[in-house]
Scaffold this motif. Structure first.
Motif, mmCIF file in Angstrom:
data_model
loop_
_atom_site.group_PDB
_atom_site.id
_atom_site.type_symbol
_atom_site.label_atom_id
_atom_site.label_comp_id
_atom_site.label_asym_id
_atom_site.label_seq_id
_atom_site.Cartn_x
_atom_site.Cartn_y
_atom_site.Cartn_z
ATOM 1 N N THR A 296 14.736 9.785 11.567
ATOM 2 C CA THR A 296 15.085 8.408 11.930
ATOM 3 C C THR A 296 14.127 7.794 12.927
ATOM 4 O OG1 THR A 296 16.502 9.137 13.747
ATOM 5 C CG2 THR A 296 17.531 8.907 11.569
ATOM 6 N N GLY A 297 13.324 8.599 13.605
ATOM 7 C CA GLY A 297 12.423 8.094 14.635
ATOM 8 C C GLY A 297 13.120 7.860 15.970
ATOM 9 N N ALA A 298 14.364 8.293 16.093
ATOM 10 C CA ALA A 298 15.127 8.075 17.324
ATOM 11 C C ALA A 298 14.893 9.204 18.323
ATOM 12 C CB ALA A 298 16.618 7.980 17.005
ATOM 13 N N VAL A 299 15.047 8.868 19.597
ATOM 14 C CA VAL A 299 14.959 9.846 20.671
ATOM 15 C C VAL A 299 16.320 9.885 21.361
ATOM 16 C CG1 VAL A 299 13.811 10.482 22.822
ATOM 17 C CG2 VAL A 299 12.506 9.391 20.994
ATOM 18 N N TRP A 300 16.873 11.089 21.509
ATOM 19 C CA TRP A 300 18.188 11.288 22.119
ATOM 20 C C TRP A 300 18.026 12.141 23.366
ATOM 21 C CZ3 TRP A 300 22.397 9.123 19.592
ATOM 22 C CH2 TRP A 300 22.154 8.679 18.292
ATOM 23 N N ASN A 301 18.784 11.817 24.415
ATOM 24 C CA ASN A 301 18.767 12.701 25.580
ATOM 25 C C ASN A 301 19.822 13.782 25.376
ATOM 26 O OD1 ASN A 301 21.274 11.643 26.307
ATOM 27 N ND2 ASN A 301 20.452 10.345 27.921
ATOM 28 N N LEU A 302 19.904 14.717 26.292
ATOM 29 C CA LEU A 302 20.830 15.838 26.122
ATOM 30 C C LEU A 302 22.258 15.489 26.547
ATOM 31 C CD1 LEU A 302 18.604 18.905 27.026
ATOM 32 C CD2 LEU A 302 19.058 17.851 24.818
ATOM 33 N N LYS A 303 22.504 14.207 26.784
ATOM 34 C CA LYS A 303 23.865 13.716 26.995
ATOM 35 C C LYS A 303 24.365 13.020 25.735
ATOM 36 C CE LYS A 303 23.049 12.928 31.876
ATOM 37 N NZ LYS A 303 22.838 11.902 32.895
ATOM 38 N N GLY A 304 23.559 13.051 24.678
ATOM 39 C CA GLY A 304 23.940 12.451 23.408
ATOM 40 C C GLY A 304 23.711 10.964 23.342
ATOM 41 N N GLU A 305 22.932 10.402 24.276
ATOM 42 C CA GLU A 305 22.668 8.970 24.292
ATOM 43 C C GLU A 305 21.339 8.678 23.625
ATOM 44 O OE1 GLU A 305 22.578 8.696 28.491
ATOM 45 O OE2 GLU A 305 24.737 8.349 28.677
ATOM 46 N N ARG A 306 21.362 7.685 22.742
ATOM 47 C CA ARG A 306 20.116 7.262 22.111
ATOM 48 C C ARG A 306 19.348 6.465 23.150
ATOM 49 N NH1 ARG A 306 19.822 5.096 16.143
ATOM 50 N NH2 ARG A 306 17.581 5.048 15.911
ATOM 51 N N ILE A 307 18.175 6.960 23.522
ATOM 52 C CA ILE A 307 17.459 6.291 24.605
ATOM 53 C C ILE A 307 16.352 5.384 24.102
ATOM 54 C CG2 ILE A 307 18.035 7.975 26.363
ATOM 55 C CD1 ILE A 307 15.308 9.249 25.940
ATOM 56 N N ALA A 308 15.859 5.613 22.895
ATOM 57 C CA ALA A 308 14.787 4.749 22.390
ATOM 58 C C ALA A 308 14.424 5.134 20.973
ATOM 59 C CB ALA A 308 13.549 4.882 23.267
ATOM 60 N N GLU A 309 13.750 4.206 20.339
ATOM 61 C CA GLU A 309 13.020 4.564 19.143
ATOM 62 C C GLU A 309 11.773 5.266 19.653
ATOM 63 O OE1 GLU A 309 13.966 4.185 15.930
ATOM 64 O OE2 GLU A 309 15.814 3.426 16.777
ATOM 65 N N ALA A 310 11.290 6.194 18.929
ATOM 66 C CA ALA A 310 10.157 6.986 19.403
ATOM 67 C C ALA A 310 8.956 6.090 19.668
ATOM 68 C CB ALA A 310 9.800 8.042 18.383
ATOM 69 N N ALA A 311 8.342 6.300 20.789
ATOM 70 C CA ALA A 311 7.139 5.558 21.135
ATOM 71 C C ALA A 311 5.912 6.355 20.716
ATOM 72 C CB ALA A 311 7.103 5.287 22.633
ATOM 73 N N VAL A 312 6.066 7.075 19.639
ATOM 74 C CA VAL A 312 4.957 7.855 19.097
ATOM 75 C C VAL A 312 4.637 7.299 17.727
ATOM 76 C CG1 VAL A 312 5.564 9.959 20.333
ATOM 77 C CG2 VAL A 312 6.517 9.555 18.081
ATOM 78 N N LYS A 313 3.460 7.616 17.239
ATOM 79 C CA LYS A 313 3.119 7.066 15.934
ATOM 80 C C LYS A 313 4.049 7.631 14.884
ATOM 81 C CE LYS A 313 -0.336 10.095 14.046
ATOM 82 N NZ LYS A 313 -1.667 10.374 13.696
ATOM 83 N N ALA A 314 4.371 6.792 13.919
ATOM 84 C CA ALA A 314 5.315 7.178 12.880
ATOM 85 C C ALA A 314 4.737 8.311 12.045
ATOM 86 C CB ALA A 314 5.624 5.985 11.984
ATOM 87 N N GLU A 315 5.620 9.140 11.546
ATOM 88 C CA GLU A 315 5.188 10.215 10.666
ATOM 89 C C GLU A 315 4.609 9.600 9.382
ATOM 90 O OE1 GLU A 315 5.188 13.308 11.472
ATOM 91 O OE2 GLU A 315 6.480 13.312 13.205
ATOM 92 N N PRO A 316 3.684 10.283 8.715
ATOM 93 C CA PRO A 316 3.038 9.721 7.530
ATOM 94 C C PRO A 316 4.017 9.280 6.448
ATOM 95 C CG PRO A 316 1.963 11.764 8.193
ATOM 96 C CD PRO A 316 3.164 11.584 9.061
ATOM 97 N N TRP A 317 5.130 9.987 6.279
ATOM 98 C CA TRP A 317 6.044 9.598 5.206
ATOM 99 C C TRP A 317 6.807 8.327 5.567
ATOM 100 C CZ3 TRP A 317 6.688 14.019 8.052
ATOM 101 C CH2 TRP A 317 7.805 14.090 8.870
ATOM 102 N N HIS A 318 6.915 7.994 6.877
ATOM 103 C CA HIS A 318 7.535 6.726 7.248
ATOM 104 C C HIS A 318 6.678 5.569 6.759
ATOM 105 C CE1 HIS A 318 9.826 8.797 10.758
ATOM 106 N NE2 HIS A 318 10.504 8.865 9.643
ATOM 107 N N ALA A 319 5.364 5.680 6.965
ATOM 108 C CA ALA A 319 4.446 4.636 6.507
ATOM 109 C C ALA A 319 4.502 4.532 4.987
ATOM 110 C CB ALA A 319 3.024 4.936 6.973
#
Length: 167
Positions: free
Chosen positions: A101-124
């Motif tokens: 999904t490209g999501a980043v979760w903390n260890l409290k189960g909270e979605r903190i952001a969409e990944a600020a990293v380049k998308a995986e090739p299959w996403h493109a």
């Protein structure tokens, strides 16, 4: 059939973690002993993986092990199946990146952001495929409207010809 030289697998995490994730998706409810039997990771690594996924709320502890009782294991349940590729703990140790999904979760189960990293090739690739499908759908819609207009014109011409022949 061998893989092409330089080809990369979609699963870029440790193969043992990917096997464990796949087993979790199949079993849905499991113990670390069951995961150990289905893959190549040792129990300690599986316990840590389950702990991280539990923190990010991918797993729920259904039944804790009974302390001091031999053969007792935590029973886990997969509650967030985001896709075929295993989520991975990021280098900071406090977040989990979900490559499906490209999501980043903390260890409290909270979605903190969409990944600020380049998308995986299959996403493109998926975005390009969706764009092509949407363009094709628009083209079909235009062609459908043109065909409908032509049919209406032909029907009107045929009605006029019938009306002219009847007079």
């Amino acid at each position: 059939m061998s893989r092409t030289e330089g080809a990369r697998s979609r699963a870029t995490c440790a193969p043992g973690l990917q096997q464990a994730w796949t087993s979790m998706r199949v079993l849905r409810r499991f113990t670390t002993a069951e995961l150990e039997a289905t893959g190549s990771l040792k129990r300690r690594a599986l316990q840590e993986f389950c702990r991280v996924l539990h923190g990010a709320r991918y797993l729920r502890l259904v039944q804790p092990r009974v302390s001091g009782r031999p053969g007792s294991y935590d029973v886990w349940q997969l509650v967030r199946d985001s896709g075929p590729v295993a989520p991975v703990r990021r280098k900071d140790g406090e977040t989990v990146y979900d490559r499906n999904t490209g999501a980043v979760w903390n260890l409290k189960g909270e979605r903190i952001a969409e990944a600020a990293v380049k998308a995986e090739p299959w996403h493109a690739w998926a975005r390009e495929a969706v764009a092509r499908l949407e363009a094709a759908a628009r083209a079909l819609d235009v062609a459908d409207r043109n065909l409908a207009a032509q049919c209406q014109q032909a029907a009107a011409a045929g009605a006029a010809a019938i009306a002219g022949a009847a007079s």
